[in-house]
Design an enzyme around this catalytic site. Structure first.
Site, PDB file in Angstrom:
ATOM      1  CG  ASP A   1      -1.742   1.177   1.305  1.00 59.30           C
ATOM      2  OD1 ASP A   1      -1.920   2.008   0.311  1.00 59.30           O
ATOM      3  OD2 ASP A   1      -2.393   1.525   2.470  1.00 59.30           O
TER       4      ASP A   1
ATOM      5  CG  ASN B   1      -2.819   5.236  -1.527  1.00 56.44           C
ATOM      6  OD1 ASN B   1      -3.093   4.210  -1.121  1.00 56.44           O
ATOM      7  ND2 ASN B   1      -3.852   5.845  -2.643  1.00 56.44           N
TER       8      ASN B   1
ATOM      9  CG  ASP C   1      -6.099   3.190   0.433  1.00 51.26           C
ATOM     10  OD1 ASP C   1      -5.230   2.307   0.446  1.00 51.26           O
ATOM     11  OD2 ASP C   1      -6.889   3.524  -0.628  1.00 51.26           O
TER      12      ASP C   1
ATOM     13  CG  ASP D   1      -1.360   1.894  -3.720  1.00 57.82           C
ATOM     14  OD1 ASP D   1      -0.036   1.811  -3.806  1.00 57.82           O
ATOM     15  OD2 ASP D   1      -1.757   2.293  -2.676  1.00 57.82           O
TER      16      ASP D   1
ATOM     17  CG  ASP E   1      -4.983 -11.876 -15.175  1.00 58.15           C
ATOM     18  OD1 ASP E   1      -5.848 -12.622 -16.002  1.00 58.15           O
ATOM     19  OD2 ASP E   1      -4.618 -12.193 -14.318  1.00 58.15           O
TER      20      ASP E   1
ATOM     21  CG  ASP F   1      -9.367 -15.184 -15.843  1.00 57.34           C
ATOM     22  OD1 ASP F   1      -8.660 -15.811 -15.089  1.00 57.34           O
ATOM     23  OD2 ASP F   1     -10.598 -15.144 -16.049  1.00 57.34           O
TER      24      ASP F   1
ATOM     25  CD  GLU G   1      -6.791 -19.668 -15.034  1.00 58.65           C
ATOM     26  OE1 GLU G   1      -6.737 -20.222 -13.834  1.00 58.65           O
ATOM     27  OE2 GLU G   1      -7.772 -19.180 -15.549  1.00 58.65           O
TER      28      GLU G   1
ATOM     29  CG  HIS H   1      -4.943 -15.064  -8.169  1.00 61.35           C
ATOM     30  ND1 HIS H   1      -4.251 -15.588  -9.216  1.00 61.35           N
ATOM     31  CD2 HIS H   1      -6.245 -14.982  -8.617  1.00 61.35           C
ATOM     32  CE1 HIS H   1      -5.014 -15.904 -10.190  1.00 61.35           C
ATOM     33  NE2 HIS H   1      -6.155 -15.413  -9.917  1.00 61.35           N
ATOM     34  CG  ASP H   2      -7.073 -18.760  -8.999  1.00 59.52           C
ATOM     35  OD1 ASP H   2      -7.805 -17.724  -8.711  1.00 59.52           O
ATOM     36  OD2 ASP H   2      -6.953 -18.809 -10.553  1.00 59.52           O
TER      37      ASP H   2
HETATM   38  C1  GLC Z   1      -9.335 -17.682 -13.228  1.00 56.03           C
HETATM   39  C2  GLC Z   1      -8.602 -16.758 -12.068  1.00 56.03           C
HETATM   40  C3  GLC Z   1      -9.487 -16.967 -10.928  1.00 56.03           C
HETATM   41  C4  GLC Z   1     -10.875 -16.383 -11.282  1.00 56.03           C
HETATM   42  C5  GLC Z   1     -11.605 -17.111 -12.258  1.00 56.03           C
HETATM   43  C6  GLC Z   1     -12.665 -16.523 -13.012  1.00 56.03           C
HETATM   44  O1  GLC Z   1      -9.371 -18.919 -12.702  1.00 56.03           O
HETATM   45  O2  GLC Z   1      -7.358 -17.082 -12.127  1.00 56.03           O
HETATM   46  O3  GLC Z   1      -8.920 -16.005  -9.777  1.00 56.03           O
HETATM   47  O4  GLC Z   1     -11.560 -16.315 -10.124  1.00 56.03           O
HETATM   48  O5  GLC Z   1     -10.602 -17.309 -13.360  1.00 56.03           O
HETATM   49  O6  GLC Z   1     -12.169 -15.238 -13.799  1.00 56.03           O
HETATM   50 CA    CA Z   2      -3.695   2.438  -1.282  1.00 59.53          CA
END
Ligand code: GLC
Ligand code: CA
Length: 565
Positions: free
Chosen positions: A29, A31, A33, A37, A106, A211, A265, A337-338
């Protein structure tokens, strides 16, 4: 980074690169909040560069109501105000380029947000400019009145159809209700996609991570799926659909004009299918992010958990390594992140440093382009929040409310702790100060309580840290031609606690040995290595593994990399 006109002149060779993934909301972060970012990213570019990576993949940074934290986009050509603005993005892009880092965005085009202006228009009537942008169908009528057009489940939230009163039709959503699927069969939609690509490529972006790209072409009849298959009963009819290749070729043309890299992906895609898209000169994608390697402790999805089986992981690794060999290029990863954090899944929190470093060695030396996810390089682990109300991720929350409803609360929460994507989305741990140095403000999401020990600042000071080990691995991969180009061969695929693989280039061989055991392991070397002199390139323990050149004694989660000439 200069854009050129054709692929062979691509201004960079993605095969020599390693990429760092940023899930911006939790990165840094800048700034004050409480939300990560682009100001924070700007400050941390030197840190990213210091890891020895060559570029960044940003998970979505566009305006989004955050039903799926950025994967529900309401404006493709802008920056979410939480994260900055286009000017700030340009600054990040320029500085990244000046440091020699490429930047990949992405591209989420299977669906938009239901708050995207296209959808707001589309839902109004059957005959407007945008009426065909989404997949609308008439209801079916039965004894109990109207029913959705088919029996598909969405992957995130109940049935895959939602009714729109104004049109008196249902729209399809393969993910959450707030993520209506685009109708890629409409040529206007594909023109929009190309416009989005050009918008960012003209700005100087170097490529896209695309994606769920294998979902964008649906079976024209949208037939019923098997009724009893949970969550993915429609998959067969929206995965690798009939026009997928045609559409990917159209998008490829745009990418080639700019020399942009495309990484698709492809959830639950078998290697055989993947090869159609990623092999040969006329390939439509450069690499594919597969999900087989994420299923070594579960069946299909993390919620269907079983104890970790190294053999499953090794099979997935070796299947992709050998089947792509000489034909296509792998995307290598263990976290994003999944998925929950990999030390908590395939390693051991008790042997945190040892297993965190071993896991790095187990994938970074395979053939392919490695991805490192924010926090992975310092060994961040899963979080276990006491109540489902504290979770943010739409998939976790719905899984909790849908599955295993009759189990005791404790057991249900245990499943969330094992499986939730939120474990990968806690704020990045920069130091042992307040809010882990992520922000001066209370962060938008819970910080993992282990931040006092697991953080960048502490690990910078410790030469044996996970952080420094990642640096060593990435540097070694760059230095050793055999690790970049060599062939791959696995030894002893049936050993349940050891993973041994070789990379070979001419007469030179590099052997990577990884123990997945909490106790000491005897490890007999493959015959062709036994008794030979080797140079120890890397080890996650001090001193040399075992004295003998034929049988090594591996300490818990030991990893070593040996070079033979
Ligand atoms: C992909 C992304 C995931 C998202 C899904 C729907 O698997 O990596 O984070 O929730 O697509 O967009
Ligand atoms: Ca921020």
């Amino acid at each position: 980074m200069k854009n050129t006109k054709n692929l062979e002149n691509k201004p960079f060779d993605y095969r020599r690169m390693a990429l760092y993934q940023i899930w911006i909301r939790s990165f840094c972060d800048g700034n004050g909040d409480g939300i990560g970012d682009l100001y924070g990213v700007y400050e941390k570019l030197d840190y990213i560069k210091s890891l020895g990576v060559d570029g960044i993949w940003f998970s979505p940074i566009y305006p989004s109501p955050n039903a799926d934290y950025g994967y529900d986009i309401s404006d493709y050509k802008n920056i979410h105000p939480d994260y900055g603005d286009l000017e700030q993005f340009r600054k990040v892009l320029d500085k990244a380029h000046s440091l020699g880092l490429i930047v990949i965005l992405d591209l989420v085009i299977n669906h938009t947000s239901d708050e995207h202006p296209w959808f707001l228009e589309s839902r109004k009537s059957r005959s407007g400019q945008y009426s065909n942008y989404y997949i609308w169908r008439d209801p079916r009528f039965g004894k109990k009145g109207k029913r959705p057009p088919n029996n598909w489940f969405s992957q995130f939230e109940g049935l895959a159809w939602e009714y729109g009163e104004e049109r008196q039709q249902y729209y399809l959503h393969v993910f959450a209700k707030k993520q209506p699927d685009l109708n890629m069969d409409d040529p206007k939609v594909r023109e929009e996609v190309k416009g989005i690509m050009r918008f960012w490529l003209d700005m100087g972006v170097d490529g896209f991570r695309e994606d769920v790209i294998t979902y964008i072409s649906k079976h024209p009849k949208l037939p019923d799926g098997l009724p009893f298959l949970p969550v993915i009963n429609g998959l067969k009819f929206y995965q690798h659909g009939p026009n997928l290749m045609t559409y990917l070729k159209e998008f490829r043309k745009v990418a080639l004009e700019y020399g942009a890299v495309q990484i698709g992906e492809a959830p639950m895609t078998p290697v055989r299918a993947a090869l159609n898209y990623i092999s040969g000169e006329d390939r439509v994608l450069d690499m594919m992010i597969q999900t087989d390697i994420m299923m070594a402790d579960c069946v299909m999805i993390e919620y269907l958990h079983h104890p970790f089986l190294l053999i499953k992981l090794k099979q997935a690794f070796s299947r992709w390594q050998t089947k792509l060999a000489g034909k296509a290029w792998n995307a290598l990863y263990l976290e994003n992140h999944d998925h929950p954090r990999v030390i908590s899944r395939y390693g051991s929190e008790r042997y945190w440093r040892q297993s965190g470093t071993m896991l790095a060695a187990c994938y970074l030396f395979q053939q392919g382009t490695p991805f490192v996810y924010q926090g992975q390089e310092i060994g961040m682990t899963n979080i276990a929040l006491p109540s489902i109300d504290m979770y943010e991720d739409v998939a976790s929350v719905n899984a909790y409310h849908t599955f295993h409803k009759h189990e005791p609360e404790e057991k249900r929460m245990r499943r969330i702790h094992l499986a939730s994507r939120d474990s990968a989305r806690t704020p990045m741990q920069w130091n042992s100060g307040e809010n882990a140095g992520f922000s001066e403000h209370k962060p938008w999401f819970y910080v993992n309580p282990n931040y006092e020990r697991v953080n960048v600042e502490e690990e910078e000071k410790d030469p044996d840290s996970i952080l420094h080990f990642y640096r060593k691995c990435l540097a070694l991969r760059k230095r050793e031609k055999t690790l970049l180009e060599g062939t791959y061969r696995e030894y002893f695929p049936l050993r349940p606690k050891q993973f041994l693989y070789e990379r070979r280039c001419g007469n030179e061989r590099i052997l990577v040995i990884c123990s997945f055991s909490k106790s000491e392991q005897r490890c007999r070397l493959p015959k062709s290595f036994a008794g030979k002199e080797a140079e120890l390139l890397l080890c996650n323990y001090p001193g040399k593994a075992g004295a003998d050149r034929t049988v090594l004694t591996l300490r818990p989660y030991e990893a070593c990399v040996l070079k033979y000439k």
